[in-house]
Design an enzyme around this catalytic site. Structure first.
Site, PDB file in Angstrom:
ATOM      1  CD  GLU A   5      -8.987   1.068   7.246  1.00  0.00           C
ATOM      2  OE1 GLU A   5      -9.019   0.110   8.051  1.00  0.00           O
ATOM      3  OE2 GLU A   5      -8.328   2.098   7.444  1.00  0.00           O
ATOM      4  CG  ASP A  29      -0.335  -0.498   2.500  1.00  0.00           C
ATOM      5  OD1 ASP A  29       0.906  -0.425   2.622  1.00  0.00           O
ATOM      6  OD2 ASP A  29      -1.069  -0.951   3.377  1.00  0.00           O
ATOM      7  CG  ASN A  63      -9.472  -1.327  11.403  1.00  0.00           C
ATOM      8  OD1 ASN A  63      -8.552  -2.020  10.958  1.00  0.00           O
ATOM      9  ND2 ASN A  63      -9.884  -0.223  10.801  1.00  0.00           N
ATOM     10  CG  HIS A  84      -6.250  -2.210   8.381  1.00  0.00           C
ATOM     11  ND1 HIS A  84      -6.340  -0.908   8.798  1.00  0.00           N
ATOM     12  CD2 HIS A  84      -4.944  -2.531   8.499  1.00  0.00           C
ATOM     13  CE1 HIS A  84      -5.144  -0.470   9.141  1.00  0.00           C
ATOM     14  NE2 HIS A  84      -4.285  -1.445   8.973  1.00  0.00           N
TER      15      HIS A  84
HETATM   16  C1  GLP Z   1      -0.995  -0.201   8.581  1.00  0.00           C
HETATM   17  C2  GLP Z   1      -0.552  -0.671   7.180  1.00  0.00           C
HETATM   18  C3  GLP Z   1      -0.593  -2.146   7.103  1.00  0.00           C
HETATM   19  C4  GLP Z   1       0.027  -2.651   8.374  1.00  0.00           C
HETATM   20  C5  GLP Z   1      -0.976  -2.468   9.489  1.00  0.00           C
HETATM   21  C6  GLP Z   1      -0.423  -2.720  10.866  1.00  0.00           C
HETATM   22  O1  GLP Z   1      -1.942   0.791   8.557  1.00  0.00           O
HETATM   23  N1  GLP Z   1      -1.266  -0.151   6.079  1.00  0.00           N
HETATM   24  O2  GLP Z   1       0.067  -2.597   5.942  1.00  0.00           O
HETATM   25  O3  GLP Z   1       0.344  -3.989   8.254  1.00  0.00           O
HETATM   26  O4  GLP Z   1      -1.566  -1.207   9.378  1.00  0.00           O
HETATM   27  O5  GLP Z   1       0.421  -1.686  11.255  1.00  0.00           O
HETATM   28  P1  GLP Z   1       1.477  -1.850  12.399  1.00  0.00           P
HETATM   29  O6  GLP Z   1       2.312  -2.996  12.012  1.00  0.00           O
HETATM   30  O7  GLP Z   1       2.250  -0.549  12.436  1.00  0.00           O
HETATM   31  O8  GLP Z   1       0.723  -2.093  13.648  1.00  0.00           O
END
Ligand code: GLP
Length: 246
Positions: free
Chosen positions: A142, A66, A135, A137
């Site tokens: 989302e 992303d 959440n 995702h």
């Molecule tokens: C983010 C990214 C995801 C990531 C997830 C978890 O918003 N878009 O690709 O894997 O949310 O984030 P984190 O590893 O910082 O908790």
């Protein structure tokens, strides 16, 4: 099918790095799906000092999950810049081996379609690293996402913007939109390695792995994939009841 390992962050990073390098060494890793965010950081931290990682991954193309809409490749908070700092530069890889959607594209929808076509032409990545949002995702898909969709533009949930504000100088600088691989894109990976650490992920992980497959929890598609390894610390795994730890 999901295989769960309850391990600390550092061991999880070493485990995933080892899996990546073993596949690269036997020539079955031409495409690696890379994730941004704190969950994937231990993997890059384990790869960086490895003496053979740069050589083994020199022929692998990495595809980002992303990117924020509005942040171009030179913006320090863009996922491209982050992956360059954490993955490409420490391993001395050719920057052309990192593929990302262009957050600064004039037409983000067209850019999402271009990225999907590029990934489709590739036939899916060989191994996809994933984090999970609090959440539920994956990528930036989302709650409510199309469970079979391709890369697309999304409006970020407020919870996600709040969670990611720690990476920005000020909370209001977190973009409102992002380009993300779709769930259909992610599921084309031959193998998926999901990392989850901390109590804040416990509920999302339990709903993803033990709850019904539902768009309300995008990660709930994962048990339907043939080869998913979940690396979670004890806090993130604390609400799992049915999935046995290996
Ligand atoms: C983010 C990214 C995801 C990531 C997830 C978890 O918003 N878009 O690709 O894997 O949310 O984030 P984190 O590893 O910082 O908790």
């Amino acid at each position: 099918m999901v295989t769960l390992h309850v391990v600390g962050r550092e061991d999880a990073g070493a485990f995933a790095a080892d899996r990546i390098l073993s596949r690269a060494a036997v020539g079955t890793l031409s495409a690696l799906g890379v994730a941004t965010g704190s969950s994937a950081e231990p993997v890059y931290a384990a790869l960086a000092p490895h003496p053979d990682a740069g050589r083994l991954l020199a022929g692998t193309t990495a595809y980002a999950l992303d990117e924020y809409v509005g942040l171009g490749p030179d913006h320090p908070d863009s996922y491209r810049a982050t992956l360059t700092r954490q993955y490409v530069a420490p391993l001395g890889l050719d920057p052309a081996r990192l593929r990302t959607p262009d957050g600064a594209a004039a037409d983000p929808d067209a850019e999402a379609a271009r990225y999907e076509a590029e990934l489709r032409a590739r036939g899916g990545v060989d191994l996809q690293l994933l984090g999970i949002g609090a959440n539920g995702h994956i990528g930036f898909n989302e709650p409510g996402a199309d469970l079979a969709g391709g890369a697309h533009v999304v409006t970020l949930a407020e919870r996600t913007r709040r969670d990611n504000a720690r990476f920005f100088a000020r909370p209001d600088l977190v973009p409102h939109r992002a380009l993300t691989q779709g769930i259909g894109t992610i599921l084309r990976a031959t193998e998926i390695v999901l990392l989850a650490f901390g109590e804040a992920k416990a509920d999302a992980l339990a709903r993803a792995l033990e709850g019904p497959r539902t768009a309300a929890v995008p990660a709930s598609v994962l048990p339907g994939h043939p080869a998913v390894t979940v690396l979670a610390d004890a806090a993130a795994a604390s609400r799992l009841t049915r999935v046995g730890a290996a």
